[in-house]
Design an enzyme around this catalytic site. Sequence first.
Site, PDB file in Angstrom:
ATOM      1  N   GLY A 131     -10.510   6.117  -4.172  1.00  0.00           N
ATOM      2  CA  GLY A 131     -10.504   4.980  -3.254  1.00  0.00           C
ATOM      3  C   GLY A 131      -9.153   4.291  -3.233  1.00  0.00           C
ATOM      4  O   GLY A 131      -8.914   3.355  -4.011  1.00  0.00           O
ATOM      5  N   PRO A 135      -8.490  -0.820   4.978  1.00  0.00           N
ATOM      6  CA  PRO A 135      -8.458  -0.997   6.432  1.00  0.00           C
ATOM      7  C   PRO A 135      -7.148  -1.562   6.960  1.00  0.00           C
ATOM      8  O   PRO A 135      -6.675  -1.160   8.022  1.00  0.00           O
ATOM      9  CB  PRO A 135      -9.623  -1.961   6.689  1.00  0.00           C
ATOM     10  CG  PRO A 135     -10.568  -1.728   5.556  1.00  0.00           C
ATOM     11  CD  PRO A 135      -9.700  -1.413   4.379  1.00  0.00           C
ATOM     12  N   GLY A 138      -3.184   1.236   5.337  1.00  0.00           N
ATOM     13  CA  GLY A 138      -2.609   2.453   5.876  1.00  0.00           C
ATOM     14  C   GLY A 138      -1.581   3.042   4.941  1.00  0.00           C
ATOM     15  O   GLY A 138      -1.833   3.244   3.749  1.00  0.00           O
ATOM     16  N   SER A 139      -0.384   3.294   5.466  1.00  0.00           N
ATOM     17  CA  SER A 139       0.678   3.894   4.659  1.00  0.00           C
ATOM     18  C   SER A 139       1.196   2.955   3.579  1.00  0.00           C
ATOM     19  O   SER A 139       1.803   3.402   2.607  1.00  0.00           O
ATOM     20  CB  SER A 139       1.848   4.318   5.563  1.00  0.00           C
ATOM     21  OG  SER A 139       1.443   5.329   6.468  1.00  0.00           O
ATOM     22  N   GLU A 373      -2.750  11.685   3.403  1.00  0.00           N
ATOM     23  CA  GLU A 373      -1.948  11.794   2.176  1.00  0.00           C
ATOM     24  C   GLU A 373      -0.456  11.617   2.463  1.00  0.00           C
ATOM     25  O   GLU A 373       0.393  12.318   1.921  1.00  0.00           O
ATOM     26  CB  GLU A 373      -2.229  13.119   1.450  1.00  0.00           C
ATOM     27  CG  GLU A 373      -3.657  13.178   0.927  1.00  0.00           C
ATOM     28  CD  GLU A 373      -3.837  14.064  -0.279  1.00  0.00           C
ATOM     29  OE1 GLU A 373      -2.901  14.164  -1.090  1.00  0.00           O
ATOM     30  OE2 GLU A 373      -4.923  14.627  -0.416  1.00  0.00           O
ATOM     31  N   THR A 375       1.839   9.997   5.976  1.00  0.00           N
ATOM     32  CA  THR A 375       2.185  10.419   7.331  1.00  0.00           C
ATOM     33  C   THR A 375       3.513  11.172   7.340  1.00  0.00           C
ATOM     34  O   THR A 375       4.284  11.135   6.377  1.00  0.00           O
ATOM     35  CB  THR A 375       2.308   9.203   8.265  1.00  0.00           C
ATOM     36  OG1 THR A 375       3.401   8.389   7.803  1.00  0.00           O
ATOM     37  CG2 THR A 375       1.023   8.380   8.294  1.00  0.00           C
TER      38      THR A 375
END
Length: 391
Positions: A131, A135, A138-139, A373, A375
Site C-alpha cells: 500500500g 489518491p 501519484g508519482s 511503478e 511513470t
Amino acid sequence: MTSTSSTGSGPLSAEHEELRRTVEAFARDEVAPVIGDYYEKGAFPYDIVAKMGRMGLFGLPFPEEYGGMGGDYFALCLALEELARADSSVAITLEAGVSLGAMPIFRFGTDKQREEWLPRLCSGEALGAFGLTEPGGGSDAGATRTTARLEEGRWVIDGTKSFITNSGTDITALVTVTAVTGRKPDGRPEISTILVPSGTPGFTVGQKYSKVGWSASDTRELVFQDCRVPEENLVGERGRGYAQFLRILDEGRIAIAALSVGLAQGCVDESLRYAGEREAFGSAIGGYQAIQFKIADMEARAHTARLAYYEAARKMLAGEPFKKEAAIAKLVSSNAAMDNARDATQVFGGYGFMNEYAVGRFYRDAKILEVGEGTSEVQRMLIARELGLPA
C-alpha cells in the site's frame, strides 16, 4: 553450460533456460487458451494462480528455508516475460505478489515476520500487497498522508491507498502500508512501513476498479480508519520506510520491464502468426514489405528492451549500483510494449480491435506499463539525476 532461448535473448544458464521453457509452455498451454474468458468477465484467475503456486513461481527468488525455490530475481523476471507473452493480468499478479507483497518482508522484516508470512506467500496459497500510492499522491510518493501513531503498544492507522494490486482477493493475507509516523528534526515527515493483516478491524477493502486493461487482476482502494495493529508489525526501521520502498521500486522496475518485454514479444508472436494466415489481394499479408518492416521494427524493440532489463538485473545481482539501468529498462521496455501493441493492432486491422484476439488485450494492457511503478517521466528524471544533472 549455456543455451540460447528461442526469444533471441542470448545465452542463459541451463537452470534459467529450463525455467524459461517451463513457464513458456505453461503460458502457452494453460494460460492462453482460457484467460480471455476471465478477462471479459473481470474475474480473478484463482485456478491459474494456484497452478503457478504449485510450480513454485511465487517463491522463485526466496531461500528454501522460507519455502522458496532458492533462485534469484532474474529467474522471476524470466518467468514474468514468458507469462506476459500470453497475458499481463496473470503476469502482474505474480510480479506484485513477489516484488511488492513478499519482498518487503524478506528484505526488511524481522525473523518472526519472515517465518510467519513468507512460507504462505512463497507457496502462492496467500498473496501480499503493498500500500504505497494515495489518491492525491501519484508519482509524489513522499507526500504520504496516511498516518500511524503509537497508542498503548499498537499502531493506529488512518488514511487511504489507491490502485493497490492483489489487495482484495479471497487469498490476500496482508498489505504492507507506508504511513507518516512522526516528524524528523528538519520538519520532514518520518515515513515507516507497517504490516496489516487482511480482516483487521478498521481496514476496509474497496470494490474492484473498472479498468481499461489488466481486467483479470485485482486492483482496489484501501481505507484505514482507526485500524490497530501490534507495534511489532513495523517492517524495518521506524522512519526508514521511504528508503525501503525506493529500494523495492528500483527492483520492481526491472520486473515491470521484463513484463513489458513479454507483452512486446507477444505482439510479435501474434503478428507473425496472423501475417502468415491472413490473405489480402491474393496473397498472405506477410509477403508485403509494409507488414514485414512493421514486424521487423517490433522485434527490434523487444530485443533491445530485453537487453536493457538483462543488464539491469545483472548489475543488481552483482551488487553494483543499478538505479539508472533499472530506470532505463523500465522506460525502454514500456515504450516498446506500447509501440508494439499499437503496431500489432494495425497488422490485425479490424480484428485487432476485437477482444477475442490477444492483441486487443495487449493494446488495452500496454498503456499502464508507462504509468505503474514510476511513470515514464519519473524514469527520465531518475536517469537525469544519475547522470549528475541537478534535481
